[in-house]
Motif scaffolding. Sequence first.
Motif, mmCIF file in Angstrom:
data_model
loop_
_atom_site.group_PDB
_atom_site.id
_atom_site.type_symbol
_atom_site.label_atom_id
_atom_site.label_comp_id
_atom_site.label_asym_id
_atom_site.label_seq_id
_atom_site.Cartn_x
_atom_site.Cartn_y
_atom_site.Cartn_z
ATOM 1 N N THR A 50 30.117 10.682 38.688
ATOM 2 C CA THR A 50 31.442 12.240 38.792
ATOM 3 C C THR A 50 32.433 12.610 39.247
ATOM 4 N N LEU A 51 33.511 12.536 39.301
ATOM 5 C CA LEU A 51 34.061 13.101 39.983
ATOM 6 C C LEU A 51 34.860 14.538 40.206
ATOM 7 N N ARG A 52 34.707 16.444 40.208
ATOM 8 C CA ARG A 52 35.841 16.607 39.552
ATOM 9 C C ARG A 52 35.952 17.466 40.617
ATOM 10 N N VAL A 53 37.622 18.167 40.735
ATOM 11 C CA VAL A 53 37.733 18.852 41.365
ATOM 12 C C VAL A 53 38.133 19.864 40.213
ATOM 13 N N ALA A 54 38.023 20.951 40.888
ATOM 14 C CA ALA A 54 38.568 22.070 39.924
ATOM 15 C C ALA A 54 39.228 23.869 41.093
ATOM 16 N N TYR A 55 40.300 24.595 40.202
ATOM 17 C CA TYR A 55 40.127 26.079 40.936
ATOM 18 C C TYR A 55 40.312 26.874 40.540
ATOM 19 N N TRP A 56 39.529 28.051 40.566
ATOM 20 C CA TRP A 56 38.919 29.545 39.882
ATOM 21 C C TRP A 56 40.093 29.728 41.294
ATOM 22 N N GLY A 57 40.670 31.397 39.921
ATOM 23 C CA GLY A 57 41.446 32.273 39.999
ATOM 24 C C GLY A 57 40.851 33.166 39.920
ATOM 25 N N GLY A 58 41.529 34.669 40.566
ATOM 26 C CA GLY A 58 41.825 35.702 39.884
ATOM 27 C C GLY A 58 41.994 36.428 38.693
ATOM 28 N N THR A 59 41.689 37.066 37.505
ATOM 29 C CA THR A 59 42.630 37.848 37.364
ATOM 30 C C THR A 59 42.781 39.453 37.384
ATOM 31 N N ASN A 60 41.278 40.274 37.686
ATOM 32 C CA ASN A 60 41.329 41.100 38.190
ATOM 33 C C ASN A 60 42.535 42.414 39.468
ATOM 34 N N SER A 61 42.414 43.068 39.233
ATOM 35 C CA SER A 61 43.359 44.384 40.154
ATOM 36 C C SER A 61 42.841 44.014 41.251
ATOM 37 N N PRO A 62 43.993 43.991 42.244
ATOM 38 C CA PRO A 62 42.984 43.879 44.466
ATOM 39 C C PRO A 62 42.702 45.654 43.923
ATOM 40 N N ALA A 63 43.694 46.734 43.593
ATOM 41 C CA ALA A 63 43.395 47.682 43.568
ATOM 42 C C ALA A 63 42.250 48.652 43.336
ATOM 43 N N MET A 64 42.008 47.608 42.058
ATOM 44 C CA MET A 64 40.447 48.444 41.773
ATOM 45 C C MET A 64 39.182 48.250 42.903
ATOM 46 N N VAL A 65 38.945 47.750 43.699
ATOM 47 C CA VAL A 65 38.524 47.454 44.567
ATOM 48 C C VAL A 65 38.186 48.932 45.200
ATOM 49 N N LYS A 66 39.251 49.579 45.665
ATOM 50 C CA LYS A 66 38.590 50.452 46.274
ATOM 51 C C LYS A 66 37.763 51.279 45.881
ATOM 52 N N TYR A 67 37.521 51.302 44.411
ATOM 53 C CA TYR A 67 36.748 52.161 43.856
ATOM 54 C C TYR A 67 35.388 51.433 44.044
ATOM 55 N N MET A 68 35.152 50.446 44.491
ATOM 56 C CA MET A 68 33.929 49.496 44.434
ATOM 57 C C MET A 68 32.741 50.351 45.816
#
Length: 157
Positions: free
Chosen positions: A43-61
């Motif tokens: 069984t061969l799998r290929v997948a792409y995962w992307g993010g939907t969160n705001s990059p601006a939120m990283v500064k609060y972490m």
Amino acid sequence: MGDGNLAWGPGGDFLDLNDSLAGTWGAGLQLADISFTEKLTHTLRVAYWGGTNSPAMVKYMDTAYAWESTNNHFEGPYMTSNDGLLEFNLVNIYKMYENFNINVELGYIANFMDDNTWKKNYLDFYSYDELDILKMQIIFTYSFYIVFYIIICNIML
């Protein structure tokens, strides 16, 4: 990305069921049960995962893992709209005997986490390392069934 072929985790947990993966999207393609010989399937799998969160939120972490809950529960990666992962997975199953299989899984995830989003100027910020992920595992499975017969005898006097 997740548990892999047989979805086994430490302590018998099914880790994919525990992951929320909120703030992500993905698309994949799978070619299943390809066989060139009688006892071997692929069984061969290929997948792409992307993010939907705001990059601006990283500064609060404080850390790259600050979004996780306090109960030591992994909730999936915090991925911004600048981040992505590309996964390749190959699962080979060899049926050695009727109830005994050998599973060989090879997985590779190319990491496209955006360095500019996660880069911090102070040393105590634990950011995502931009490292690719490689997984190789061999799993031996033996399946069997237990059948219980209950015999009920009514004795009439």
